[in-house]
Design a protein around this motif. Sequence first.
Motif, PDB file in Angstrom:
ATOM      1  N   PHE A   7      30.998  64.956  57.061  1.00 32.96           N
ATOM      2  CA  PHE A   7      32.452  64.843  57.127  1.00 32.96           C
ATOM      3  C   PHE A   7      33.050  66.077  57.791  1.00 32.96           C
ATOM      4  CE2 PHE A   7      36.570  65.885  55.206  1.00 32.96           C
ATOM      5  CZ  PHE A   7      37.297  64.783  55.625  1.00 32.96           C
ATOM      6  N   VAL A   8      32.601  67.271  57.388  1.00 29.68           N
ATOM      7  CA  VAL A   8      33.117  68.518  57.965  1.00 29.68           C
ATOM      8  C   VAL A   8      32.776  68.594  59.445  1.00 29.68           C
ATOM      9  CG1 VAL A   8      32.886  71.033  57.903  1.00 29.68           C
ATOM     10  CG2 VAL A   8      33.069  69.751  55.773  1.00 29.68           C
ATOM     11  N   GLU A   9      31.554  68.214  59.791  1.00 31.86           N
ATOM     12  CA  GLU A   9      31.135  68.251  61.191  1.00 31.86           C
ATOM     13  C   GLU A   9      31.969  67.288  62.039  1.00 31.86           C
ATOM     14  OE1 GLU A   9      27.116  67.010  63.380  1.00 31.86           O
ATOM     15  OE2 GLU A   9      26.880  68.552  61.842  1.00 31.86           O
ATOM     16  N   ASP A  10      32.232  66.090  61.543  1.00 33.25           N
ATOM     17  CA  ASP A  10      33.054  65.121  62.264  1.00 33.25           C
ATOM     18  C   ASP A  10      34.473  65.635  62.440  1.00 33.25           C
ATOM     19  OD1 ASP A  10      30.911  63.446  62.435  1.00 33.25           O
ATOM     20  OD2 ASP A  10      31.557  62.119  60.804  1.00 33.25           O
ATOM     21  N   LYS A  11      34.982  66.299  61.410  1.00 35.86           N
ATOM     22  CA  LYS A  11      36.340  66.846  61.481  1.00 35.86           C
ATOM     23  C   LYS A  11      36.419  67.931  62.555  1.00 35.86           C
ATOM     24  CE  LYS A  11      39.925  68.972  58.698  1.00 35.86           C
ATOM     25  NZ  LYS A  11      40.292  69.520  57.416  1.00 35.86           N
ATOM     26  N   ALA A  12      35.413  68.798  62.620  1.00 38.56           N
ATOM     27  CA  ALA A  12      35.389  69.858  63.624  1.00 38.56           C
ATOM     28  C   ALA A  12      35.294  69.268  65.022  1.00 38.56           C
ATOM     29  CB  ALA A  12      34.220  70.805  63.369  1.00 38.56           C
ATOM     30  N   ASP A  13      34.476  68.225  65.186  1.00 40.46           N
ATOM     31  CA  ASP A  13      34.345  67.592  66.487  1.00 40.46           C
ATOM     32  C   ASP A  13      35.646  66.924  66.913  1.00 40.46           C
ATOM     33  OD1 ASP A  13      31.760  68.446  66.564  1.00 40.46           O
ATOM     34  OD2 ASP A  13      30.908  66.543  65.908  1.00 40.46           O
ATOM     35  N   ALA A  14      36.348  66.305  65.980  1.00 44.05           N
ATOM     36  CA  ALA A  14      37.622  65.660  66.286  1.00 44.05           C
ATOM     37  C   ALA A  14      38.652  66.693  66.716  1.00 44.05           C
ATOM     38  CB  ALA A  14      38.125  64.883  65.074  1.00 44.05           C
ATOM     39  N   CYS A  15      38.628  67.866  66.100  1.00 44.82           N
ATOM     40  CA  CYS A  15      39.537  68.952  66.470  1.00 44.82           C
ATOM     41  C   CYS A  15      39.288  69.371  67.914  1.00 44.82           C
ATOM     42  CB  CYS A  15      39.349  70.145  65.543  1.00 44.82           C
ATOM     43  SG  CYS A  15      40.272  71.606  66.047  1.00 44.82           S
ATOM     44  N   CYS A  16      38.021  69.494  68.284  1.00 43.30           N
ATOM     45  CA  CYS A  16      37.702  69.919  69.644  1.00 43.30           C
ATOM     46  C   CYS A  16      38.036  68.837  70.658  1.00 43.30           C
ATOM     47  CB  CYS A  16      36.235  70.320  69.756  1.00 43.30           C
ATOM     48  SG  CYS A  16      35.962  71.929  69.025  1.00 43.30           S
ATOM     49  N   LYS A  72      22.479  77.765  70.638  1.00 44.75           N
ATOM     50  CA  LYS A  72      21.677  76.756  69.935  1.00 44.75           C
ATOM     51  C   LYS A  72      22.592  75.835  69.153  1.00 44.75           C
ATOM     52  CE  LYS A  72      17.592  79.546  69.904  1.00 44.75           C
ATOM     53  NZ  LYS A  72      16.398  79.945  69.232  1.00 44.75           N
ATOM     54  N   ARG A  73      23.571  75.261  69.839  1.00 40.69           N
ATOM     55  CA  ARG A  73      24.570  74.425  69.181  1.00 40.69           C
ATOM     56  C   ARG A  73      24.044  73.047  68.810  1.00 40.69           C
ATOM     57  NH1 ARG A  73      26.798  75.070  74.156  1.00 40.69           N
ATOM     58  NH2 ARG A  73      25.822  73.608  75.557  1.00 40.69           N
ATOM     59  N   ASP A  74      22.857  72.664  69.285  1.00 38.86           N
ATOM     60  CA  ASP A  74      22.324  71.347  68.959  1.00 38.86           C
ATOM     61  C   ASP A  74      21.762  71.275  67.540  1.00 38.86           C
ATOM     62  OD1 ASP A  74      23.014  70.467  71.473  1.00 38.86           O
ATOM     63  OD2 ASP A  74      21.093  71.036  72.341  1.00 38.86           O
ATOM     64  N   ASP A  75      21.558  72.427  66.916  1.00 40.32           N
ATOM     65  CA  ASP A  75      21.118  72.474  65.520  1.00 40.32           C
ATOM     66  C   ASP A  75      22.371  72.423  64.640  1.00 40.32           C
ATOM     67  OD1 ASP A  75      20.116  73.001  63.027  1.00 40.32           O
ATOM     68  OD2 ASP A  75      19.051  74.830  63.592  1.00 40.32           O
ATOM     69  N   PRO A  76      22.568  71.343  63.878  1.00 41.23           N
ATOM     70  CA  PRO A  76      23.799  71.197  63.088  1.00 41.23           C
ATOM     71  C   PRO A  76      24.074  72.356  62.137  1.00 41.23           C
ATOM     72  CG  PRO A  76      22.577  69.150  63.096  1.00 41.23           C
ATOM     73  CD  PRO A  76      21.698  70.183  63.736  1.00 41.23           C
ATOM     74  N   ALA A  77      23.033  72.931  61.531  1.00 36.89           N
ATOM     75  CA  ALA A  77      23.243  74.032  60.590  1.00 36.89           C
ATOM     76  C   ALA A  77      23.740  75.274  61.325  1.00 36.89           C
ATOM     77  CB  ALA A  77      21.945  74.350  59.852  1.00 36.89           C
ATOM     78  N   ARG A  78      23.172  75.558  62.482  1.00 34.03           N
ATOM     79  CA  ARG A  78      23.624  76.726  63.253  1.00 34.03           C
ATOM     80  C   ARG A  78      25.032  76.528  63.786  1.00 34.03           C
ATOM     81  NH1 ARG A  78      18.730  79.472  66.593  1.00 34.03           N
ATOM     82  NH2 ARG A  78      17.229  79.470  64.910  1.00 34.03           N
TER      83      ARG A  78
END
Length: 113
Positions: A7-16, A72-78
């Motif tokens: 959910f947090v990751e989707d929210k950040a992507d929507a912001c961008c 290394k943005r392809d690693d979700p944790a990083r």
Amino acid sequence: MKKFSQFVEDKADACCEACNEELMHEAAEYQGKKVTLNNPVRGGTKKFYVFVKNEKGNVVKVSFGDPNMEIKRDDPARRKSFRARHNCDNPGPKWKARYWSCYQWRSGSKVDS
């Protein structure tokens, strides 16, 4: 049901994505040269640079990124850690390096050379 981290990751992507819509490539002049605004390019004194208009309407060059480090943005944790560390929910104005670093660290982005 989605996990909280998704959910947090989707929210950040929507912001961008919203930030991406306001970025239009337009031509301008910087120190007598024709340049394209809002288009990050590799090179310069740092890893990337971009030409933008500041709050006064002047065209400025913003350099950002460490040339000796790998993105290394392809690693979700990083990606999550970077975006939290740099407060990418509120990246600030386009004429600051933090805005463009956060822009480069969005999910699924490609870096053009």
